[in-house]
Scaffold this motif. Structure first.
Motif: not given
Length: 169
Positions: A88-93, A95, A109, A128, A136
């Motif tokens: 989750n630290e690597q995700l922008w959109i 979790h 999300h 999107t 992901e």
């Protein structure tokens, strides 16, 4: 069925309608659960995904979930929670989550669709929403499998699954 902007603004199920059209256009089976929910299925590279969208009109929020066919046994949950935290630290959109009651892994999300009194989900937004979730899940599925089945630590699993290849084999 294609909704124009005026119909979409007047119809409280418009975001679900747009997702239904999107799923149909891709040939994915889907089923409505009333005006506020739709469930579809998508065969990914690794597993079959359940895709679920829930519309909350009172909040103007569309919640989107992608559920890979992954269940986490009680003895693996601590390692999986650590794995999810690192991912989750690597995700922008969105979790990843692990539901404690069922051991079910999912990606989630939400989209706030309050645009000047209208709750419209555009085709670009739908794409999107869906593609980000699928991408992901596909990207991190091997990580989860390494932790669950190969007894790798979360850091080892991420390093092994996410190596960047160069050139062609």
């Amino acid at each position: 069925m294609t909704l124009d902007d005026e119909e979409a603004a007047a119809d409280p199920s418009a975001p679900i309608d747009m997702l239904e059209e999107y799923f149909e256009a891709h040939g994915w089976s889907s089923e409505r659960q009333g005006d506020e929910e739709i469930v579809a299925h998508f065969q990914g590279s690794w597993t079959l995904y359940e895709l679920r969208a829930v519309w909350r009109e009172e909040d103007q929020v569309l919640q989107f979930l992608a559920l890979p066919d992954v269940r986490v046994a009680a003895d693996k949950r601590a390692a999986m929670y650590e794995t999810i935290g690192l991912i989750n630290e690597q995700l922008w959109i969105g979790h990843f989550e692990l539901w404690a009651s069922s051991g079910m892994l999912l990606f989630r999300h939400a989209a706030l669709l309050d645009g000047e009194g209208e709750s419209v989900l555009t085709l670009d937004q739908a794409e999107t929403l869906v593609e980000a979730a699928i991408d992901e899940c596909e990207r991190f599925y091997p990580v989860f499998q390494f932790v669950l089945w190969a007894d790798k630590t979360p850091a080892e699993a991420i390093a092994a699954a996410l190596i960047e290849t160069q050139g062609e084999a």
